[in-house]
Design a protein around this motif. Structure first.
Motif, PDB file in Angstrom:
ATOM      1  N   LYS A 149      25.644  53.694  37.972  1.00 16.08           N
ATOM      2  CA  LYS A 149      26.154  53.503  36.609  1.00 16.08           C
ATOM      3  C   LYS A 149      27.430  52.660  36.613  1.00 16.08           C
ATOM      4  O   LYS A 149      28.174  52.668  37.590  1.00 16.08           O
ATOM      5  CB  LYS A 149      26.441  54.880  35.988  1.00 16.08           C
ATOM      6  CG  LYS A 149      26.839  54.782  34.513  1.00 16.08           C
ATOM      7  CD  LYS A 149      27.318  56.086  33.939  1.00 16.08           C
ATOM      8  CE  LYS A 149      27.871  55.903  32.527  1.00 16.08           C
ATOM      9  NZ  LYS A 149      28.996  54.975  32.440  1.00 16.08           N
ATOM     10  N   GLY A 150      27.666  51.964  35.517  1.00 17.02           N
ATOM     11  CA  GLY A 150      28.900  51.196  35.369  1.00 17.02           C
ATOM     12  C   GLY A 150      30.110  52.089  35.566  1.00 17.02           C
ATOM     13  O   GLY A 150      30.154  53.201  35.042  1.00 17.02           O
ATOM     14  N   GLY A 151      31.074  51.608  36.325  1.00 18.81           N
ATOM     15  CA  GLY A 151      32.313  52.358  36.511  1.00 18.81           C
ATOM     16  C   GLY A 151      32.226  53.487  37.517  1.00 18.81           C
ATOM     17  O   GLY A 151      33.200  54.203  37.735  1.00 18.81           O
ATOM     18  N   THR A 203      31.511  48.697  43.203  1.00 15.11           N
ATOM     19  CA  THR A 203      32.258  47.571  43.756  1.00 15.11           C
ATOM     20  C   THR A 203      33.308  48.058  44.754  1.00 15.11           C
ATOM     21  O   THR A 203      33.467  47.493  45.835  1.00 15.11           O
ATOM     22  CB  THR A 203      32.920  46.784  42.602  1.00 15.11           C
ATOM     23  OG1 THR A 203      31.910  46.413  41.670  1.00 15.11           O
ATOM     24  CG2 THR A 203      33.607  45.544  43.111  1.00 15.11           C
ATOM     25  N   THR A 204      34.007  49.108  44.392  1.00 16.71           N
ATOM     26  CA  THR A 204      35.045  49.652  45.273  1.00 16.71           C
ATOM     27  C   THR A 204      34.423  50.139  46.577  1.00 16.71           C
ATOM     28  O   THR A 204      34.926  49.853  47.674  1.00 16.71           O
ATOM     29  CB  THR A 204      35.772  50.815  44.557  1.00 16.71           C
ATOM     30  OG1 THR A 204      36.188  50.358  43.268  1.00 16.71           O
ATOM     31  CG2 THR A 204      36.983  51.282  45.338  1.00 16.71           C
ATOM     32  N   ASN A 260      28.977  40.139  36.325  1.00 11.31           N
ATOM     33  CA  ASN A 260      30.405  40.292  36.044  1.00 11.31           C
ATOM     34  C   ASN A 260      31.072  40.563  37.399  1.00 11.31           C
ATOM     35  O   ASN A 260      31.354  41.696  37.744  1.00 11.31           O
ATOM     36  CB  ASN A 260      30.593  41.465  35.078  1.00 11.31           C
ATOM     37  CG  ASN A 260      32.040  41.687  34.709  1.00 11.31           C
ATOM     38  OD1 ASN A 260      32.828  40.747  34.603  1.00 11.31           O
ATOM     39  ND2 ASN A 260      32.406  42.947  34.535  1.00 11.31           N
ATOM     40  N   PRO A 261      31.264  39.523  38.197  1.00  8.93           N
ATOM     41  CA  PRO A 261      31.558  39.720  39.623  1.00  8.93           C
ATOM     42  C   PRO A 261      33.024  40.048  39.919  1.00  8.93           C
ATOM     43  O   PRO A 261      33.909  39.237  39.714  1.00  8.93           O
ATOM     44  CB  PRO A 261      31.171  38.371  40.236  1.00  8.93           C
ATOM     45  CG  PRO A 261      31.330  37.368  39.150  1.00  8.93           C
ATOM     46  CD  PRO A 261      31.150  38.085  37.848  1.00  8.93           C
ATOM     47  N   ASN A 262      33.249  41.264  40.421  1.00  3.74           N
ATOM     48  CA  ASN A 262      34.603  41.732  40.713  1.00  3.74           C
ATOM     49  C   ASN A 262      34.796  42.108  42.173  1.00  3.74           C
ATOM     50  O   ASN A 262      35.840  42.647  42.525  1.00  3.74           O
ATOM     51  CB  ASN A 262      34.918  42.972  39.859  1.00  3.74           C
ATOM     52  CG  ASN A 262      35.040  42.638  38.386  1.00  3.74           C
ATOM     53  OD1 ASN A 262      35.593  41.603  38.028  1.00  3.74           O
ATOM     54  ND2 ASN A 262      34.522  43.500  37.535  1.00  3.74           N
ATOM     55  N   ILE A 306      37.977  41.244  44.062  1.00  2.00           N
ATOM     56  CA  ILE A 306      39.173  42.045  43.764  1.00  2.00           C
ATOM     57  C   ILE A 306      39.210  43.265  44.681  1.00  2.00           C
ATOM     58  O   ILE A 306      40.247  43.591  45.261  1.00  2.00           O
ATOM     59  CB  ILE A 306      39.189  42.449  42.274  1.00  2.00           C
ATOM     60  CG1 ILE A 306      39.305  41.195  41.389  1.00  2.00           C
ATOM     61  CG2 ILE A 306      40.325  43.425  41.990  1.00  2.00           C
ATOM     62  CD1 ILE A 306      39.134  41.453  39.892  1.00  2.00           C
ATOM     63  N   SER A 307      38.054  43.929  44.833  1.00  2.00           N
ATOM     64  CA  SER A 307      38.020  45.134  45.674  1.00  2.00           C
ATOM     65  C   SER A 307      38.101  44.822  47.165  1.00  2.00           C
ATOM     66  O   SER A 307      38.522  45.661  47.956  1.00  2.00           O
ATOM     67  CB  SER A 307      36.746  45.947  45.392  1.00  2.00           C
ATOM     68  OG  SER A 307      36.873  46.606  44.158  1.00  2.00           O
TER      69      SER A 307
END
Lengths: 103, 266
Positions: free
Chosen positions: A8-10, A14-15, A39-41, A44-45
């Protein structure tokens, strides 16, 4: 090995991916971190930083624009689109929204 | 008013939309919570069980060969208001939940429902219903026109680098896709007032609401309870109530008449 992280989102995909990639790299694995989110993050992680994450050319848009004649091989793609992150993880981004045509 | 909430996955869109819609409905208005997220989430905030309530395939008929217009239209005799009453689930505080259905495998399964959903939103009388939309997380769906019913785009932003990056990407649509919408930010899960300032600076947007982190909401969420049912007296609900008040004062009435793109499309 190839690991896909979903959920799920969030929830922390990614982390988790960023820590997983760097931990494997520190153990001596050669690691490619592939950001398949539109939405590539992941940059950042991984610790690449906001600005660099935003600047990374994306495979889909670049190849679409070039209208390339033959499908590039995976190592060409990683060489050309990847960037070296902390602990030697190679980061590549598939797609990102572009500012669309006015109207 | 017609507001679509967008933002990074997990930023709190569904929770805010459900709470916002219910508080708005408590002021006596007809409120439709619009769900275009193929993942469940909004149901919880509306006090509904996770339900599969897609618009049934027979709500629409396929257009005749060789004619113009969308592939499917609501069946003859079924107007938008009647379709909403027939297919919208009735949630807490009288909020209608209009969802085009969850992914049941093949994407093709929900195409009819999507057409119906889209037409209902296009044709619902603007002066009778408030539409509060919950879009899927990230940046993909907002690009594909799922927010076209809205006059105001509210980007939900948590005080994290990834949420700021998402907000900036969404905000980049302001000058083209969303040129005639009001685009604002709503800060969520803030721990201190400085977080709200950071959200404004890092998103580049005007922040019209700031929801504090609320342990009561987190506890309620573990139980599958809506904030209004599990933590009604907490700071989150109070902040959403303040946002409702702000939006009624600022965004009520027909903004649609100011939107030349929509008029051209209509």
């Amino acid at each position: 090995m190839k690991i896909a992280v979903v959920g799920k989102g969030g929830s922390g995909k990614t982390t988790t991916s960023g820590v997983l990639a760097r931990t494997l790299a520190r153990q001596g694995h050669s690691v490619v971190a592939l950001d398949c989110d539109t939405n590539p993050n992941l940059g950042i992680s991984l610790g690449v930083g906001d600005d660099e994450t935003e600047r990374l050319a994306t495979m889909r848009q670049t190849l679409d624009e070039e209208g390339i004649g033959h499908a590039p091989s995976w190592d060409e793609l990683i060489e050309r689109f990847g960037t070296d992150g902390p602990d030697g993880v190679r980061l590549a981004v598939v797609s990102r929204i572009q500012n669309p045509e006015p109207g | 008013m017609r507001i679509a909430f967008v933002g990074k996955g997990g930023a709190g869109k569904s929770t805010i939309v459900g709470t916002f819609a219910r508080l708005l409905a408590r002021t006596g208005r007809d409120v439709v919570a619009v769900d275009s997220d193929p993942m469940p989430g909004l149901s919880f905030a509306l006090g509904l069980p996770v339900i599969e309530r897609p618009i049934p395939d027979d709500a629409v008929v396929e257009k005749a060969e060789g004619t113009e217009g969308p592939r499917y239209r609501l069946r003859p005799g079924l107007d938008a208001t009647a379709a909403l009453q027939a297919y919208g689930a009735l949630g807490a505080d009288g909020v209608r939940l209009l969802s085009f259905g969850k992914t049941r495998g093949d994407w093709g399964d929900i195409i009819r429902g999507q057409h119906a959903w889209s037409q209902i939103l296009d044709e619902l009388p603007h002066d009778r219903f408030d539409l509060i939309g919950d879009l899927p997380g990230g940046t993909r769906q907002p690009m594909t026109g799922w927010s076209k019913y809205a006059d105001v785009i509210a980007i939900v932003v948590e005080p994290t680098a990834k949420s700021f990056a998402t907000a900036r990407r969404l905000s980049s649509l302001r000058d083209s896709k969303w040129a005639y919408h009001h685009v604002v930010a709503v800060a969520n899960r803030i721990s201190e007032p400085a977080d709200t300032v950071t959200v404004a600076q890092r998103s580049g947007l005007r922040v019209v609401g700031a929801m504090p982190f609320d342990e009561g909401v987190a506890s309620a969420d573990r139980l599958g309870m809506a904030p209004l049912d599990g933590a009604p007296d907490g700071p989150f609900v109070a902040a959403v109530a303040a946002l409702v008040e702000y939006c009624v004062a600022r965004f009520d009435g027909s903004l649609k008449s100011q939107n030349p793109i929509k008029e051209a499309v209509a």
